[in-house]
Enzyme design. Structure first.
Site, PDB file in Angstrom:
ATOM      1  N   GLU A 130      -4.588   6.677  -2.698  1.00  0.00           N
ATOM      2  CA  GLU A 130      -4.161   5.398  -2.117  1.00  0.00           C
ATOM      3  C   GLU A 130      -3.917   4.408  -3.252  1.00  0.00           C
ATOM      4  OE1 GLU A 130      -5.963   2.981   1.470  1.00  0.00           O
ATOM      5  OE2 GLU A 130      -6.771   2.178  -0.384  1.00  0.00           O
ATOM      6  N   HIS A 186       0.835  -1.204   0.000  1.00  0.00           N
ATOM      7  CA  HIS A 186       0.000   0.000   0.000  1.00  0.00           C
ATOM      8  C   HIS A 186       0.870   1.254   0.000  1.00  0.00           C
ATOM      9  CE1 HIS A 186      -3.794  -2.009   1.940  1.00  0.00           C
ATOM     10  NE2 HIS A 186      -3.328  -2.679   0.911  1.00  0.00           N
TER      11      HIS A 186
HETATM   12  P1  GTP Z   1      -9.078   1.793   6.366  1.00  0.00           P
HETATM   13  O1  GTP Z   1      -9.294   2.912   7.338  1.00  0.00           O
HETATM   14  O2  GTP Z   1     -10.145   0.735   6.412  1.00  0.00           O
HETATM   15  O3  GTP Z   1      -8.870   2.297   4.976  1.00  0.00           O
HETATM   16  O4  GTP Z   1      -7.755   1.031   6.818  1.00  0.00           O
HETATM   17  P2  GTP Z   1      -6.295   1.591   7.154  1.00  0.00           P
HETATM   18  O5  GTP Z   1      -6.267   3.066   7.087  1.00  0.00           O
HETATM   19  O6  GTP Z   1      -5.788   0.929   8.377  1.00  0.00           O
HETATM   20  O7  GTP Z   1      -5.463   1.127   5.904  1.00  0.00           O
HETATM   21  P3  GTP Z   1      -4.943  -0.287   5.410  1.00  0.00           P
HETATM   22  O8  GTP Z   1      -3.761   0.079   4.579  1.00  0.00           O
HETATM   23  O9  GTP Z   1      -4.705  -1.293   6.464  1.00  0.00           O
HETATM   24  O10 GTP Z   1      -6.157  -0.833   4.483  1.00  0.00           O
HETATM   25  C1  GTP Z   1      -6.705  -0.071   3.486  1.00  0.00           C
HETATM   26  C2  GTP Z   1      -7.407  -0.922   2.450  1.00  0.00           C
HETATM   27  O11 GTP Z   1      -6.695  -2.130   2.167  1.00  0.00           O
HETATM   28  C3  GTP Z   1      -8.801  -1.400   2.801  1.00  0.00           C
HETATM   29  O12 GTP Z   1      -9.761  -0.422   2.538  1.00  0.00           O
HETATM   30  C4  GTP Z   1      -8.938  -2.620   1.876  1.00  0.00           C
HETATM   31  O13 GTP Z   1      -9.213  -2.223   0.541  1.00  0.00           O
HETATM   32  C5  GTP Z   1      -7.559  -3.210   1.913  1.00  0.00           C
HETATM   33  N1  GTP Z   1      -7.428  -4.180   3.017  1.00  0.00           N
HETATM   34  C6  GTP Z   1      -6.771  -3.997   4.180  1.00  0.00           C
HETATM   35  N2  GTP Z   1      -6.828  -5.094   4.953  1.00  0.00           N
HETATM   36  C7  GTP Z   1      -7.544  -6.006   4.267  1.00  0.00           C
HETATM   37  C8  GTP Z   1      -7.963  -7.357   4.553  1.00  0.00           C
HETATM   38  O14 GTP Z   1      -7.684  -7.941   5.595  1.00  0.00           O
HETATM   39  N3  GTP Z   1      -8.709  -7.987   3.583  1.00  0.00           N
HETATM   40  C9  GTP Z   1      -9.027  -7.381   2.407  1.00  0.00           C
HETATM   41  N4  GTP Z   1      -9.759  -8.091   1.519  1.00  0.00           N
HETATM   42  N5  GTP Z   1      -8.664  -6.122   2.117  1.00  0.00           N
HETATM   43  C10 GTP Z   1      -7.937  -5.442   3.035  1.00  0.00           C
HETATM   44 MG    MG Z   2      -9.777   2.439   3.007  1.00  0.00          MG
END
Ligand code: GTP
Ligand code: MG
Length: 247
Positions: A167, A148
């Protein structure tokens, strides 16, 4: 440009106490403008990846990218996310607190391509890295893998340059296969996922990681053969021969 359906529902929340229609209209236009800036930033990033794919496919004779998806968060979901975090719903708050209004997902052939593409992108001098989370090196406890990046990209408007956050998720086909199905089964659902189901999903994630590793091994082998001049396709051999004759 298509307008967001949830936009009008959210205008109410941007209205001052007085409920002035003129002010409401102005704020709606501002929100619309902000969303269009995010859309432009998203298009910039998609174009950058298309250009890299074009360039690398010439260099390596194969496409490192198998697909690019992009999505703009709906105003409703922006509002919900800010509310969940106890933050105000305002234009400033959106820009300051949310990194994922504009999202681009790049699906790659091999793990090697994920790293190659992210490095190539970050070498571009107009793009700034805000955050990098390597869930390939350090998978999430449930097995989720992806790279990411939160980046800031300039968009060039009529009279100004504006930096917008996007993102980016880079992953292989195998990582995408697992994440898409896991999302369908579990992600952000309210019910308790049985422990045994979680373990099974984790095992599937490990299998997909092994698949990536083995495919990467095959890719390396093919590359070595090409580099060593073995099994080089006919047209390229002819070109090599001709260049030799020129000396
Ligand atoms: P959000 O506040 O939900 O966006 O999470 P974050 O700020 O902690 O960011 P993170 O980088 O962990 O995850 C962002 C995005 O990655 C999510 O909106 C999903 O699209 C994807 N993602 C993260 N974890 C998972 C997971 O366990 N399973 C799946 N299918 N997608 C995930
Ligand atoms: Mg997200």
């Amino acid at each position: 440009m298509p307008q967001d359906d949830s936009l009008s529902q959210s205008i109410h929340d941007l209205l001052p106490e007085t409920g002035d229609r003129k002010v409401a209209l102005e704020r709606m236009q501002e929100l619309n403008k902000l969303m269009s800036y995010y859309r432009c930033a998203m298009m910039e990033v998609v174009t950058k990846f298309n250009v890299l794919n074009e360039q690398f496919s010439l260099q390596f004779d194969r496409n490192p990218i198998t697909g690019i998806k992009s999505r703009l968060k709906t105003v409703r979901s922006i509002q919900d996310k800010l509310e969940r975090r106890g933050l105000p719903f305002s234009l400033e708050s959106i820009e300051e607190n949310l990194n994922d209004v504009a999202g681009v997902r790049v699906i790659c052939s091999f793990t090697e391509d994920v790293h190659m593409l992210s490095e190539a992108l970050m070498q571009q001098d107009d793009i700034q890295l805000i955050e990098r989370k390597d869930y390939i090196l350090n998978p999430k406890p449930n097995g989720y893998r992806s790279l990411h990046l939160i980046v800031s990209v300039p968009i060039f408007l009529a009279h100004e340059k504006k930096f917008m956050r996007v993102e980016i998720q880079l992953r292989t086909l195998a990582m995408d296969f697992w994440a898409t199905l896991e999302h369908q089964l579990r992600y952000k659902k309210d019910f308790d996922f049985a422990e045994s189901m979680g373990r099974e999903l984790y095992t599937c994630a490990q299998l997909s990681a092994e698949l990536d590793e083995r495919m990467d091994g095959l890719r390396e082998l093919v590359q070595k053969q090409i580099d060593g001049g073995l099994d080089v396709p006919e047209p390229r051999r002819r070109w090599v021969d001709q260049s030799h004759n020129l000396r």
